[in-house]
Design a protein around this motif. Structure first.
Motif, mmCIF file in Angstrom:
data_model
loop_
_atom_site.group_PDB
_atom_site.id
_atom_site.type_symbol
_atom_site.label_atom_id
_atom_site.label_comp_id
_atom_site.label_asym_id
_atom_site.label_seq_id
_atom_site.Cartn_x
_atom_site.Cartn_y
_atom_site.Cartn_z
ATOM 1 N N LEU A 152 41.109 47.172 11.150
ATOM 2 C CA LEU A 152 42.143 48.021 11.740
ATOM 3 C C LEU A 152 41.578 49.333 12.243
ATOM 4 O O LEU A 152 42.052 49.884 13.226
ATOM 5 C CB LEU A 152 43.234 48.313 10.706
ATOM 6 N N ASP A 153 40.614 49.881 11.535
ATOM 7 C CA ASP A 153 40.137 51.207 11.882
ATOM 8 C C ASP A 153 38.634 51.197 12.085
ATOM 9 O O ASP A 153 37.872 51.107 11.119
ATOM 10 C CB ASP A 153 40.500 52.183 10.758
ATOM 11 N N PRO A 154 38.193 51.269 13.326
ATOM 12 C CA PRO A 154 36.759 51.175 13.594
ATOM 13 C C PRO A 154 35.955 52.280 12.916
ATOM 14 O O PRO A 154 34.772 52.117 12.669
ATOM 15 C CB PRO A 154 36.678 51.302 15.118
ATOM 16 N N ARG A 155 36.626 53.404 12.595
ATOM 17 C CA ARG A 155 35.870 54.498 11.990
ATOM 18 C C ARG A 155 35.411 54.165 10.583
ATOM 19 O O ARG A 155 34.419 54.692 10.103
ATOM 20 C CB ARG A 155 36.711 55.768 11.942
ATOM 21 N N SER A 156 36.149 53.290 9.875
ATOM 22 C CA SER A 156 35.783 53.029 8.489
ATOM 23 C C SER A 156 34.460 52.283 8.410
ATOM 24 O O SER A 156 33.750 52.399 7.424
ATOM 25 C CB SER A 156 36.893 52.268 7.769
ATOM 26 N N THR A 157 34.117 51.521 9.440
ATOM 27 C CA THR A 157 32.806 50.879 9.408
ATOM 28 C C THR A 157 31.734 51.859 9.854
ATOM 29 O O THR A 157 30.625 51.828 9.360
ATOM 30 C CB THR A 157 32.763 49.649 10.333
ATOM 31 N N ALA A 158 32.094 52.733 10.779
ATOM 32 C CA ALA A 158 31.110 53.694 11.259
ATOM 33 C C ALA A 158 30.708 54.636 10.146
ATOM 34 O O ALA A 158 29.577 55.092 10.080
ATOM 35 C CB ALA A 158 31.679 54.480 12.431
#
Lengths: 697, 335
Positions: B326-332
């Motif tokens: 859902l949130d690409p930032r959490s993998t970044a």
């Protein structure tokens, strides 16, 4: 359970007063009453009714509720009502015992880093981090395997299971205190670790710890009931509520109340602990989850001050605003950050709206764009965009027009783009929604527009998420989003404020070239006079929710007549500013929108203010040369000694740099001069405009 | 519980492509590493459990009257007389190969007992999990939209009261209440046991209603927060349809934040099955662990605890994967 952590910035004093105050709120009072009831029952019931609770009545086994036995009897013919009451003491004591164990061990583990430090503390922190991921009841079962069944074993099992949560809490709290200056000072001063713990840390974490322990006790009570209900906790002949439920379950066909009544008691007692803890947390200012500031519902806004002097309905204006007001409800009554303003943006023109923060300029932008949501309310006698009245009525009716013809650029490009959506889709959805474009067409248009706003390698970058863009790229993407349709007006609210100085110029340059290429009008909101002077043809100066002066940009330096405008302009340093002298400032602070005094809002800070200014708010007066000003003393020179910081002979810019300055009539707001608006790197060189009053300094 | 942290990673333009290719790989590696460490801690704790039992666990299991040589034989059989490191290595390799030893009470391999019982518990937990999330997200989002900016105060009050009450009923009490109403008084649903689809209704409701209520409250609060963000304002400035603003722009962000806060709630449902299974005489692991504790069948208890622990870690991992999707930032932010 979400821990309650101290909220910063709350005074520490007056605890008992605040706790007493909490008792007077409905929830606080309910909590206190429930707690008192539970405590009283726990103390009194075993003394008074143990005999009746244990008396077997073989004649009535598993009997339903009757006058004699209010909630019936159990399988041995014992009165359930009194058994539930008597069980209060054991249930509560066991819960308190387990909570004590949990807090004690948690405190030990949580403060261990202070005492031992090094790898031990890191290991403890790491281990606690893993343990808190497991639900408490599962940990309790783990320890129940080790300790076996029985009430003491269960008390330790539940206590140990709760320890990681409290350890984590203590770590957080201790960490916060260790960072404070006086603790650092004590450590440098050689205070022993133990003394540090007892003198500085424990007293400071005690309050939130006790509050969280109270809330936690409610959960522990439930867990204990759970273990007893499974037959792993209290065993016969002793009984707590969970044990009574366990016994009642076997007879649920005949007598369901037998299992439900003790369960209800568990719930009430659990809620009592929870509510007491929560109200204490609130009273002591510990942050609680999902807390919201209550606001009063807004009544219809009272009719505001008389409409300002209306200007000539200039033809071809893309935006016309008359008597615009914005009101918000607050606990102290409605406030009016925008108090009846009128202006127009000519087609293809560039109008700047300047003022200090809090002057209402951003709200004006949002109100004009119909983006103020309830409870805020917008009023106006006219709000026309592209010839269509957009205020009131069904907002859906104006959706297409606003969606395609009005573009917004917001201040903070970091937060204004959706973090969970690819940039390309965020642009594409504009034409998909309003233009009926397919996915493919939308994407292609998005890529094309991204290139147009000078994003290199747009086909690839369109796939990126906002966090993969730099600030300047994001703002350019925002502008690209605005030109997905065919905008007739771009409202840019502080578009460069959040950006690096080097990037600011690119963004302004981009806005300028879009204007030039497509004849798009621009309403630029900024606190920065020099930015507005660089980009715009006309300037609106806003103070405390009103427009105090409107003038052509070439008159800004030297030709301004409102004292506020003159001070604002003088406060901007430029290349010629003598760095040895102090920068001029405007004395005082902006008038708060919540308490605007009678008379002119600027009177309190104005060097020219007199009794009339403090009595009556001046009307907007048109000077017939395309400028308007609302001031009793418009254009009068400042007294020499009134504003020392301003009286310093700063080289007030003498005009502005644009080659075509004065080349277009001020009244037509620069539709002619709009096209070739260069972005000056170093603004404000000499100019022919005389400076009648500013020059006297 | 840690609040949502969103590390802001400003990556220069040249690295965008590389990041996009590597992000999932890095996320998967980091997450798998964390999972492996947690599993190792869990297995070690389960191993130590039997050694932490006060006194001789075998003597405790067989009773005081059991002859000393019988106890000794059983100890030898369980390998409890070997040096601790040897036992540890054997235990770990057993866990990896699915060999959890033999049950003392039931006289069969622990893995077989778990194999028989697991489907009942897993189906119950997964259903309850889906029901809780399936109720909480739509209700929370709808309540967030309806009550945004202080609108509909009565509805908000009603929702708050309902969700607080539902959220504070312990699952096993709710189970007993449901049985009393639907099975004993109205006789419309089976009282206990695992049979057809109807037998699932009451246990699933008992297990999911409380978490659903609490999660719905969290979702509502997150939704209110998201609706005030700048990017939702941007979406409104684009004059998108309300439905698109709420579902496409607000929902993923609200759910991300809610899952971060609500993850613990979902793992607690794993433990909740133990109590609810006992209310409904559900033939799952919940009744197995209780009888294992009561009869001091330590190998069996060890195995079941291990399964529960793995389930909790599995839920945590699922939540993290959902967040990453859902949130690409959490993998970044990982790695």
């Amino acid at each position: 359970m979400p821990a309650r952590l101290p909220r910063p910035g709350r005074p520490a004093g007056g605890r008992s007063r605040r706790v007493l105050h909490a008792l007077r709120t409905p929830i606080g009072a309910t909590a206190a009453a429930m707690m008192a009831l539970v405590a009283l029952t726990a103390i009194v019931a075993p003394i008074l009714w143990t005999d009746r609770a244990n008396a077997h009545e073989t004649a009535s086994i598993l009997a339903g509720p009757s006058a004699e036995h209010w909630i019936g009897t159990d399988a041995a013919g014992r009165d359930l009502f009194f058994r539930v009451l008597v069980a209060t003491r054991l249930s509560v004591l066991l819960a308190l015992g387990s909570t004590g164990i949990a807090v004690g061990i948690g405190l030990l583990l949580g403060t261990a880093p202070v005492l031992v430090g090094g790898w031990v503390s890191r290991a403890v922190t790491w281990f606690v981090g893993i343990a808190v991921a497991f639900p408490g009841f599962l940990l309790a079962l783990f320890f129940a395997v080790i300790f076996g069944a029985g009430q003491t074993a269960a008390a330790f099992a539940i206590g140990l299971a709760g320890a990681p949560t409290f350890a984590r809490l203590c770590q957080t709290l201790t960490g916060g205190i260790m960072n404070r200056d006086y603790v650092a000072a004590a450590r440098i001063g050689g205070v022993s670790k133990l003394r540090l713990l007892t003198r500085h840390i424990l007293p400071n974490i005690a309050e939130p710890l006790i509050v969280n322990a109270t809330i936690g006790a409610g959960g522990v009570l439930l867990s204990f009931a759970g273990l007893s209900f499974l037959g792993l906790g209290v065993s016969a002949p002793a009984y707590d509520w969970g044990r009574l439920m366990y016994e009642g379950l076997s007879g649920i066909y005949i007598h369901p109340v037998a299992a439900l009544a003790p369960g209800l008691a568990v719930m009430i007692a659990g809620m009592a602990f929870n509510l007491v803890g929560e109200s204490a947390a609130r009273a002591l200012g510990l942050a609680a989850l999902g807390e919201l500031v209550p606001t009063h519902r807004l009544r219809r806004p009272a009719p505001l001050a008389a409409p300002m002097g209306s200007d000539e309905p200039d033809d071809g204006a893309v935006l016309r605003v008359r008597d615009l007001t914005v009101a918000f409800p607050t606990p102290a009554g409605p406030i009016h950050p925008v108090r009846g303003i009128s202006f127009a943006v000519p087609a293809g023109g560039a109008v700047g709206l300047v003022g200090e923060s809090g002057s209402g300029k951003s709200l004006t932008a949002l109100a004009v764009a119909q983006l103020i949501e309830a409870p805020g309310e917008v009023g106006a006698s006219e709000l026309t965009f592209a010839g269509e009245a957009i205020l009131g009525g069904d907002p859906r009716a104006h959706r297409h027009l606003l969606g395609t013809s009005l573009a917004m650029v917001f201040q903070d490009p970091m937060t204004s783009l959706n973090p969970t959506m690819r940039i390309g889709w965020q642009l594409a959805e504009v034409v998909r929604e309003h233009g009926g474009a397919s996915r493919q067409e939308g994407w292609e248009r998005a890529v094309e527009r991204l290139s147009a706003v000078r994003i290199a390698d747009a086909p690839r970058r369109a796939h990126a998420y906002p966090h993969e863009f730099s600030g300047g790229m994001r703002q350019r993407a925002m502008i690209g989003m605005g030109v997905m349709g065919s905008p007739r007006l771009i409202i840019a609210d502080e578009p460069t404020t959040a950006l690096d100085v080097t990037v600011q110029e690119q963004v302004l340059d981009l806005l300028g070239s879009i204007r030039a290429a497509d004849g798009v009008a621009l309403l630029l909101i900024s606190h920065d006079v020099s930015v507005v002077a660089t980009v715009c043809d006309r300037v609106l100066v806003m103070y405390a929710g009103r427009i105090v002066e409107e003038l052509a940009v070439d008159r800004l330096y030297g030709g301004a007549r409102h004292p506020y405008t003159r001070l604002l302009v003088a406060a901007v340093p430029d290349m010629d500013t003598d760095l040895a002298t102090p920068l001029p400032t405007i004395p005082g602070r902006p008038a708060p929108v919540s308490a605007i005094a009678q008379g002119c809002a600027f009177a309190a800070r104005c060097p020219l203010a007199d009794a009339v200014c403090r009595e009556t708010d001046p009307e907007m007066v048109d000077d017939g040369r395309g400028s308007r000003v609302a001031c009793w003393h418009a254009g009068e020179p400042f007294p020499d000694d009134a504003v020392p910081t301003v009286a310093v002979p700063v080289a007030v810019p003498q005009g502005e740099s644009r080659g075509n300055a004065g080349g277009f009539a001020a009244a037509d707001a620069g539709a002619a001069g709009a096209a070739d608006c260069p972005v000056a790197g170093s603004p404000l060189a000499g100019s022919p405009t005389p400076t009648p009053e500013g020059g006297s300094a | 519980m840690s609040l949502l942290r969103r590390p802001e990673l400003d990556v220069g333009p040249s690295r965008v492509g590389a990041l996009r290719e590597n992000r999932w790989v890095r996320f998967a590696l980091a997450r798998a590493g964390r999972l492996a460490v947690s599993l190792w801690v869990l297995a070690t704790a389960a191993f130590l459990m039997i050694h932490l039992v006060p006194g001789d666990p075998v003597r405790a299991a067989m009773g005081l009257t059991a002859p000393a040589d019988a106890v000794e034989t059983r100890r030898e059989l369980l390998g409890l007389n070997d040096p601790l490191p040897e036992q540890y290595v054997r235990f770990l390799s057993g866990v990896l190969t699915g060999d959890l030893g033999d049950s003392i009470g039931v006289q069969m391999p622990v893995a077989d007992v778990i194999g028989q019982r697991l489907p009942a518990t897993a189906s119950l937990a997964v259903l309850a999990f889906l029901v809780a999330v399936g109720i909480a997200i739509p209700v929370g989002v709808a309540m967030g939209v309806i009550t945004r900016g202080g609108r509909a105060r009565r509805t908000e009050l009603g929702f708050a009261a309902t969700s607080v009450v539902l959220g504070s009923i312990p699952d096993f009490l709710l189970g007993v209440g449901l049985v009393a109403l639907f099975s004993v008084t109205w006789r419309v649903l089976p009282v206990a046991g695992r049979g057809g689809p109807t037998s699932y209704i009451l246990p699933v409701v008992a297990l999911s209603l409380g978490p659903a209520a609490v999660l719905a409250r969290i979702v509502r609060v997150e939704m209110l927060g998201v609706l005030q963000t700048d990017y939702v304002r941007t979406a409104r400035a684009k004059r998108l349809r309300r439905r698109r603003i709420y579902l496409r722009h607000a929902l993923p962000n609200a759910v991300t934040a809610s899952l971060t806060l609500g993850g613990l709630l979902l793992t607690s449902m794993v433990a909740g099955t133990v109590l609810v299974e006992n209310v409904f005489a559900w033939p799952g692991l919940g009744s197995t662990i209780v009888s294992a504790i009561l009869t001091k069948d330590y190998p069996l208890a060890q195995g079941v605890i291990l399964v529960y622990g793995v389930a909790v870690l599995g839920v945590n991992t699922l939540v993290d994967v959902a967040l990453a999707l859902l949130d690409p930032r959490s993998t970044a932010g990982d790695a």
